[in-house]
Scaffold this motif. Sequence first.
Motif, PDB file in Angstrom:
ATOM      1  N   LYS A  46     -85.253  42.642  -4.855  1.00 27.72           N
ATOM      2  CA  LYS A  46     -85.171  43.493  -6.035  1.00 27.72           C
ATOM      3  C   LYS A  46     -83.925  43.084  -6.813  1.00 27.72           C
ATOM      4  N   LYS A  47     -84.069  42.921  -8.127  1.00 27.01           N
ATOM      5  CA  LYS A  47     -82.935  42.569  -8.972  1.00 27.01           C
ATOM      6  C   LYS A  47     -82.120  43.821  -9.302  1.00 27.01           C
ATOM      7  N   PHE A  48     -80.832  43.629  -9.499  1.00 27.75           N
ATOM      8  CA  PHE A  48     -79.986  44.720  -9.980  1.00 27.75           C
ATOM      9  C   PHE A  48     -79.008  44.159 -10.996  1.00 27.75           C
ATOM     10  N   ASP A  49     -78.496  45.053 -11.832  1.00 29.18           N
ATOM     11  CA  ASP A  49     -77.615  44.666 -12.924  1.00 29.18           C
ATOM     12  C   ASP A  49     -76.839  45.917 -13.323  1.00 29.18           C
TER      13      ASP A  49
ATOM     14  N   ASP B  26     -60.185  42.796 -22.904  1.00 28.50           N
ATOM     15  CA  ASP B  26     -60.021  43.070 -24.324  1.00 28.50           C
ATOM     16  C   ASP B  26     -58.944  42.150 -24.907  1.00 28.50           C
ATOM     17  N   GLU B  27     -58.752  42.215 -26.222  1.00 23.72           N
ATOM     18  CA  GLU B  27     -57.805  41.322 -26.896  1.00 23.72           C
ATOM     19  C   GLU B  27     -56.383  41.473 -26.377  1.00 23.72           C
ATOM     20  N   ASP B  28     -55.991  42.696 -26.016  1.00 21.74           N
ATOM     21  CA  ASP B  28     -54.624  42.954 -25.554  1.00 21.74           C
ATOM     22  C   ASP B  28     -54.447  42.704 -24.054  1.00 21.74           C
ATOM     23  N   GLN B  29     -55.533  42.339 -23.367  1.00 23.12           N
ATOM     24  CA  GLN B  29     -55.502  42.104 -21.917  1.00 23.12           C
ATOM     25  C   GLN B  29     -55.068  43.355 -21.143  1.00 23.12           C
ATOM     26  N   THR B  30     -55.456  44.540 -21.644  1.00 28.30           N
ATOM     27  CA  THR B  30     -55.096  45.800 -20.982  1.00 28.30           C
ATOM     28  C   THR B  30     -56.296  46.522 -20.393  1.00 28.30           C
ATOM     29  N   SER B  31     -57.488  46.087 -20.737  1.00 29.37           N
ATOM     30  CA  SER B  31     -58.706  46.734 -20.259  1.00 29.37           C
ATOM     31  C   SER B  31     -59.768  45.668 -20.014  1.00 29.37           C
ATOM     32  N   ASN B  32     -60.623  45.902 -19.016  1.00 26.65           N
ATOM     33  CA  ASN B  32     -61.675  44.922 -18.750  1.00 26.65           C
ATOM     34  C   ASN B  32     -63.003  45.610 -18.478  1.00 26.65           C
ATOM     35  N   THR B  33     -64.052  44.826 -18.564  1.00 31.35           N
ATOM     36  CA  THR B  33     -65.402  45.240 -18.195  1.00 31.35           C
ATOM     37  C   THR B  33     -65.934  44.208 -17.222  1.00 31.35           C
ATOM     38  N   VAL B  34     -66.430  44.693 -16.086  1.00 34.75           N
ATOM     39  CA  VAL B  34     -66.986  43.819 -15.058  1.00 34.75           C
ATOM     40  C   VAL B  34     -68.506  43.943 -15.091  1.00 34.75           C
ATOM     41  N   HIS B  35     -69.176  42.810 -15.170  1.00 31.93           N
ATOM     42  CA  HIS B  35     -70.641  42.737 -15.178  1.00 31.93           C
ATOM     43  C   HIS B  35     -71.089  42.143 -13.844  1.00 31.93           C
ATOM     44  N   VAL B  36     -72.094  42.753 -13.222  1.00 31.63           N
ATOM     45  CA  VAL B  36     -72.613  42.262 -11.947  1.00 31.63           C
ATOM     46  C   VAL B  36     -74.129  42.150 -12.057  1.00 31.63           C
ATOM     47  N   ARG B  37     -74.642  41.015 -11.628  1.00 29.49           N
ATOM     48  CA  ARG B  37     -76.094  40.798 -11.517  1.00 29.49           C
ATOM     49  C   ARG B  37     -76.363  40.263 -10.131  1.00 29.49           C
ATOM     50  N   GLY B  38     -77.551  40.565  -9.617  1.00 26.64           N
ATOM     51  CA  GLY B  38     -77.881  40.002  -8.323  1.00 26.64           C
ATOM     52  C   GLY B  38     -79.270  40.351  -7.857  1.00 26.64           C
ATOM     53  N   LYS B  39     -79.518  39.951  -6.600  1.00 27.87           N
ATOM     54  CA  LYS B  39     -80.791  40.226  -5.937  1.00 27.87           C
ATOM     55  C   LYS B  39     -80.492  40.770  -4.553  1.00 27.87           C
TER      56      LYS B  39
ATOM     57  N   LEU C  57     -80.570  41.175   8.637  1.00 26.83           N
ATOM     58  CA  LEU C  57     -81.920  41.553   8.212  1.00 26.83           C
ATOM     59  C   LEU C  57     -81.946  42.071   6.776  1.00 26.83           C
ATOM     60  N   ALA C  58     -80.811  41.981   6.086  1.00 24.05           N
ATOM     61  CA  ALA C  58     -80.705  42.308   4.664  1.00 24.05           C
ATOM     62  C   ALA C  58     -79.614  41.422   4.083  1.00 24.05           C
ATOM     63  N   LYS C  59     -79.798  41.022   2.819  1.00 24.73           N
ATOM     64  CA  LYS C  59     -78.767  40.207   2.177  1.00 24.73           C
ATOM     65  C   LYS C  59     -78.782  40.446   0.675  1.00 24.73           C
ATOM     66  N   ALA C  60     -77.655  40.119   0.052  1.00 22.21           N
ATOM     67  CA  ALA C  60     -77.538  40.196  -1.398  1.00 22.21           C
ATOM     68  C   ALA C  60     -76.750  38.985  -1.872  1.00 22.21           C
ATOM     69  N   LYS C  61     -77.046  38.565  -3.089  1.00 27.47           N
ATOM     70  CA  LYS C  61     -76.294  37.494  -3.720  1.00 27.47           C
ATOM     71  C   LYS C  61     -76.414  37.673  -5.218  1.00 27.47           C
ATOM     72  N   GLY C  62     -75.474  37.059  -5.948  1.00 22.89           N
ATOM     73  CA  GLY C  62     -75.538  37.226  -7.382  1.00 22.89           C
ATOM     74  C   GLY C  62     -74.405  36.571  -8.133  1.00 22.89           C
ATOM     75  N   TRP C  63     -73.975  37.240  -9.212  1.00 27.69           N
ATOM     76  CA  TRP C  63     -72.993  36.718 -10.144  1.00 27.69           C
ATOM     77  C   TRP C  63     -72.119  37.864 -10.638  1.00 27.69           C
ATOM     78  N   VAL C  64     -70.853  37.578 -10.870  1.00 25.33           N
ATOM     79  CA  VAL C  64     -69.930  38.555 -11.450  1.00 25.33           C
ATOM     80  C   VAL C  64     -69.209  37.898 -12.622  1.00 25.33           C
ATOM     81  N   GLY C  65     -69.061  38.637 -13.713  1.00 26.47           N
ATOM     82  CA  GLY C  65     -68.324  38.166 -14.884  1.00 26.47           C
ATOM     83  C   GLY C  65     -67.390  39.258 -15.368  1.00 26.47           C
ATOM     84  N   VAL C  66     -66.202  38.869 -15.809  1.00 29.32           N
ATOM     85  CA  VAL C  66     -65.199  39.823 -16.264  1.00 29.32           C
ATOM     86  C   VAL C  66     -64.778  39.470 -17.681  1.00 29.32           C
TER      87      VAL C  66
ATOM     88  N   GLY D 201     -72.085  35.396  -2.782  1.00 27.90           N
ATOM     89  CA  GLY D 201     -73.101  35.577  -1.757  1.00 27.90           C
ATOM     90  C   GLY D 201     -73.484  34.243  -1.145  1.00 27.90           C
ATOM     91  N   SER D 202     -74.270  34.356  -0.172  1.00 21.60           N
ATOM     92  CA  SER D 202     -75.009  35.511   0.322  1.00 21.60           C
ATOM     93  C   SER D 202     -74.110  36.384   1.209  1.00 21.60           C
TER      94      SER D 202
END
Length: 156
Positions: free
Chosen positions: A115-118, A58-71, A46-55, A38-39
Amino acid sequence: MFKKIATGMLAFAAAGAVAVSMPAAAVAGSYDYSEHWGSVHSKNHLAKAKGWVGVEWDEDQTSNTVHVRGKLYDLDKRTYKQGGKCAYVKFQTASFDHVWDDVHARKYCGFPGYKKFDFQTDEVSSLRVKVCQIHPHKHWVSKCGDWEYLYTIESE
């Protein structure tokens, strides 16, 4: 001299205690991919968002989980009678089969605040975001900006 050494050791011990008390996901190096974004704006800014993403993979590198935080920021100072609207953010992910799905949306009415989101989602090959405006009492969006890509497998 002894006082400086004791102070240094105390500071080191305190820093270690803070690091131990933090969850593993909050420690900076625990994600396989991590980036601030972001932004990202609506078409009329007249609207904006910004934040962070983390990925995390798993150990085998076959599945992932994406985490998103922002405002999400409402930048429209007009009243609703003057045509003012709320801020709206929408996220989509593509699965490993490259099928896009809506995974998260947030609305915020409250100039000049935010407003925060996660959220988190699994099995993601791409993540994108779009910021729009939305009527405070209806469900249609307007003045959407372009899709912005926040993560793709190729970006790692």
